[in-house]
Each structure stands twice: as C-alpha cells, then as structure tokens.
Design an enzyme around this catalytic site. Structure first.
Site, PDB file in Angstrom:
ATOM      1  N   GLY A 222       0.835  -1.210   0.000  1.00  0.00           N
ATOM      2  CA  GLY A 222       0.000   0.000   0.000  1.00  0.00           C
ATOM      3  C   GLY A 222       0.860   1.245   0.000  1.00  0.00           C
ATOM      4  N   ASN A 223       0.264   2.383   0.264  1.00  0.00           N
ATOM      5  CA  ASN A 223       1.041   3.635   0.309  1.00  0.00           C
ATOM      6  C   ASN A 223       0.471   4.564   1.374  1.00  0.00           C
ATOM      7  OD1 ASN A 223      -1.005   5.469  -0.947  1.00  0.00           O
ATOM      8  ND2 ASN A 223      -0.769   3.996  -2.610  1.00  0.00           N
ATOM      9  N   ARG A 224       1.092   5.716   1.539  1.00  0.00           N
ATOM     10  CA  ARG A 224       0.785   6.590   2.682  1.00  0.00           C
ATOM     11  C   ARG A 224      -0.365   7.560   2.434  1.00  0.00           C
ATOM     12  NH1 ARG A 224       5.259   5.796   5.816  1.00  0.00           N
ATOM     13  NH2 ARG A 224       7.190   5.497   4.651  1.00  0.00           N
ATOM     14  N   SER A 225      -1.077   7.424   1.345  1.00  0.00           N
ATOM     15  CA  SER A 225      -2.139   8.395   1.064  1.00  0.00           C
ATOM     16  C   SER A 225      -3.226   8.353   2.137  1.00  0.00           C
ATOM     17  CB  SER A 225      -2.753   8.080  -0.303  1.00  0.00           C
ATOM     18  OG  SER A 225      -3.893   8.866  -0.498  1.00  0.00           O
ATOM     19  N   ALA A 290      -4.019   7.754  -4.796  1.00  0.00           N
ATOM     20  CA  ALA A 290      -2.637   7.291  -4.965  1.00  0.00           C
ATOM     21  C   ALA A 290      -2.731   5.810  -5.325  1.00  0.00           C
ATOM     22  CB  ALA A 290      -1.863   7.490  -3.674  1.00  0.00           C
TER      23      ALA A 290
END
Ligand code: CTP
Length: 418
Positions: A222-225, A290
């Site tokens: 995943g990512n930090r959005s 994102a």
C-alpha cells in the site's frame, strides 16, 4: 488594515470568532465547535438564542469559551454589545442554524443578540443548518437560504443521515470539525464566493486514498495516502451544489462530503472498475487517488510462512496494474465518456518537467502537481503545488489546507471547462 494584521490573510493570527447557537437538539454539538476554535488559539464568544439554552446551559458555553454568554440586547447595554460584537468579529459561525433562525436572518430581523450581531457584521458569516428534512426542503426555507446566499452569507449544505427521530435525509448538522474546517476555508479563500453554487446540477466523480494489493490474507502493498485531498475536493464540490461520488481506497477516518455517495474499494482493479462504471455519468472526473502501480503476480489464499521452500515472502513477483487515468482518457477518445478529466501527479524531483511530461502522457485536461519530496503532503493537513493544464497553462497553488487547495483547484476547473 495591513495584510499582516488581517487575520483572514494570516493563518497564525488568532481569530475573534462568534459562535451562534439556535434552538435545535444539535445545539450540544456546538460545544465541540467552541472547543475546536479554542484549541486552535482563537478567541470565542458564544451567542445562543434563548431557545438554544433549553438544550445546553449558559454555564457550559461560558466555561468552554471563557467569555460571558448573553441572549438579549438589554444586557451589558453600556458596552453597546449588540453592535460591538458583530463589528469586531473576524468570523461568525452559527451551528445549528434552525429554520427559524434562517428565516429571521433572511428577513433582516434583529430581535435578539445573535440576529443583531449578524445584521451588523461585515465579516464572513457561515450558517450550518440542522432541521428535519421536511423543514429543510420546504420552499419557505429554500427561498430563505437562496436569499441569504445571494447576499453573501454562506449557508452550508446540511449533512445527510439519521435525524433525531426515526427519519433520515438531508438536515443533519455536519460534524463540528467539518463545520470549523469549512468556515475557516470561507474566511481564508474568497469569502462567500468559495461556496457559491457554481456546480449546481453537475455530477462529480472523485477517487481518493490509496489502493492496496494483497500479498496474502494478512499482508498487502500500500502507500501513505490519507485521502484527505480527494475528500476536500468532494467537500468543496458538494458545497458548490454538485452531486458527488467518491470512490475511496484506503483512507483515514474521514466524514463523507455532504450528500455524497461513497464507494469503498480495495485494489487498483476494483478502483478501476468503480471509476469506469461511473465515469459516463460524470461531468468532471478527478483521479486524486494514490494508485498502486504494481500488484503481486499471485495472491496467496493462506498466510505465507517464513522460510518456505519457494521463498514466496522474500521474493514477491510483481505485475503492472492498469493505469486508471489513462483508461478514462481512452474511454473519452472512444466517445464513451464526455467528462473533463483531472489527474494528480506526485513527484520528488524535477517536478515541473516531470509533471508536464506526465500530463502529456496521460492525456488529462489538467494535473495537480504535488512535490512529495521528504514525505510531504501524504497524510498531512496542508498541500501546495502547481496546476498544469493541457493548453500550456501553469498556476502555482500556494501553501494552504487541503480544503483551501481544493477551492483553487475547483476555481481552475470551472475556468477551464464549466
Ligand atoms: N494513476 C492511475 N492509475 C495508475 C497510476 C496512477 O490512474 N495505475 C493516476 C493517479 O491517480 C494520478 C495520476 O495517475 O492522478 C499520476 O499518478 P502518479 O503516481 O503521480 O504517476 P504514475 O502514473 O504512477 O507515474 P510514475 O510512477 O512514473 O510517477
């Protein structure tokens, strides 16, 4: 007043905020609104109506605000407070604003301290309505709301959902933190114009948050959005009268924009499907999400274990995800979608050059280019960057809250296409 002294231009300067409270059950939420402004360091004066005091006592508002509480114009007459408080305020927020309070303000009444204060004020006035759906939809209320909006008073869209009885629908008071955020946005951008009804009748589709690609039942890429910028775009569009749909990946706990449909998705492919299904109905599509560019080639059905013979955890083979923004542009070229299409770009270096190349590659009408060097923007409350448009336009968006940035983005979209 110089710019440095003007609290509307200087976000670090404390505000003099009047919080009006009229007589509806949602008056208890006004306590949280008072706290929100106090915690930000602002000076707060609460002015309830006499009916509001049937729901929350004056002592509560006095303790929370640190200021005396009066309802009528015949107290502290020597200080001429029915005029002075309104003259000195930087911002007036009324929450809840009942149908009756809205009617009295629309009629220009000044029969208590709150309505006198509003009649005197030259600062932004923001009313957050709360009432039963029938009262909100009643033509009398709708005409009063339209009158106030024409006069430059901001009347927020009520939230949709459970009301005091068994009914649900538009009429709920938005959450206090949302009211504070929106009221500050009105103050810090272009006053009542920030929420003028310029998107009435438009349908807006926005993706927000990060997509997540499963490795196995317990792990994902995943990512930090946080989804905050996408939701802020939805908030401003809803306040401007649009019908908003948000396709949300992983996001922080965020309140849905007023009246918005929120479609929850997990992976990039789910997000793509949700966007592709809904884009043909949208006037504007914004890809603020994102999106994970890659996903594991295979998703395991059971938890992968360390030290297995195939070494499945230490070497995860990835495969490329579809590019949703590009696919939406291709759909438009094929005549299946007529929307204006806006993208985002996250860049860490050579921002403008990379952003321009990306805009061209993706074929969108406009890109909001963020610099994400050093982890800035993702999950933060503030944002800044450049708006690049396909016709070569380039506009620098100054540092501001994600709601303030959303106002700039919508102004630019409306200039470009609507
Ligand atoms: N986007 C998309 N589908 C993807 C990747 C990105 O729709 N698979 C969208 C994003 O929502 C954003 C825009 O494309 O609106 C640009 O995203 P960004 O992450 O900056 O660029 P990438 O396309 O991933 O390119 P790169 O990784 O090379 O920077």
């Amino acid at each position: 007043m110089s710019e440095a002294q003007n609290p509307a231009q200087n976000p670090t300067q404390p505000l003099r905020v009047v919080i009006g409270v009229s007589g509806g059950i949602a008056a208890y939420k006004a306590c949280h609104l008072v706290r929100n402004f106090k915690e930000a360091g602002d000076e707060v004066r609460v002015i309830p109506t006499t009916n509001a005091l049937n729901f929350v006592g004056a002592a509560t508002f006095e303790a929370l605000s640190g200021n005396p509480v009066d309802t009528g114009v015949f107290t502290r007459v020597d200080e001429v407070q029915h005029v002075r408080v309104g003259q000195e305020a930087d911002l007036i927020v009324v929450a809840p604003a009942t149908a009756d309070l809205i009617a009295r303000v629309a009629a220009g009444r000044a029969d208590d301290l709150l309505t006198s204060t509003i009649l005197v004020a030259t600062c932004p006035v923001v009313l957050a309505p709360a009432m039963h759906t029938e009262m909100w939809l009643n033509p009398a209320t709708q005409v009063n709301v339209a009158t106030l909006r024409e006069r430059g008073i901001t009347v927020l869209e009520p939230a949709h959902g459970r009301l005091t009885g068994r009914d649900t629908g538009p009429g709920r008071l938005p959450e206090p933190d949302v009211i504070a955020q929106l009221a500050r946005t009105v103050l810090r951008t272009n006053g009542a114009n920030a929420f003028a009804r310029t998107l009435a009748g438009k349908r807006v589709l926005i993706s927000a948050g990060g997509t997540q690609e499963n490795i196995d039942p317990v792990r994902y890429i995943g990512n930090r959005s946080s989804g905050k910028q996408g939701y802020a775009l939805g908030d401003i569009a809803a306040q401007r009268g649009a019908k908003v749909t948000i396709v949300a990946g992983a996001t922080d706990e965020l309140e849905p924009p007023s009246g918005a449909e929120v479609v929850k998705v997990g992976s990039t492919r789910e997000m793509r499907q949700a966007m592709v299904d809904r884009a043909p109905d949208a006037d504007v599509v914004i890809m603020a999400a994102a999106v994970a560019d890659f996903r594991p080639e295979a998703e395991a059905n059971t938890k992968l274990k360390k030290g297995q013979a195939d070494d499945a955890l230490s070497t995860i083979r990835l495969t490329e995800n579809p590019d949703i923004l590009k696919d939406l542009v291709d759909m438009r070229e094929a005549g299946q979608v007529a929307s204006t299409i806006i993208g985002f770009a996250a860049e860490t270096d050579n921002e403008l050059e990379n952003g321009r190349a990306k805009l061209k590659r993706k074929g969108a009408d406009m890109l909001m280019l963020n610099s994400v060097a050093g982890g800035g923007v993702f999950g933060q409350a503030r944002n800044r960057g450049w708006l690049l448009s396909a016709d070569g336009g380039e506009e620098e968006i100054p540092d501001g809250t994600k709601h303030e940035v959303a106002v700039h983005i919508w102004d630019a979209i409306e200039r470009l296409a609507l």
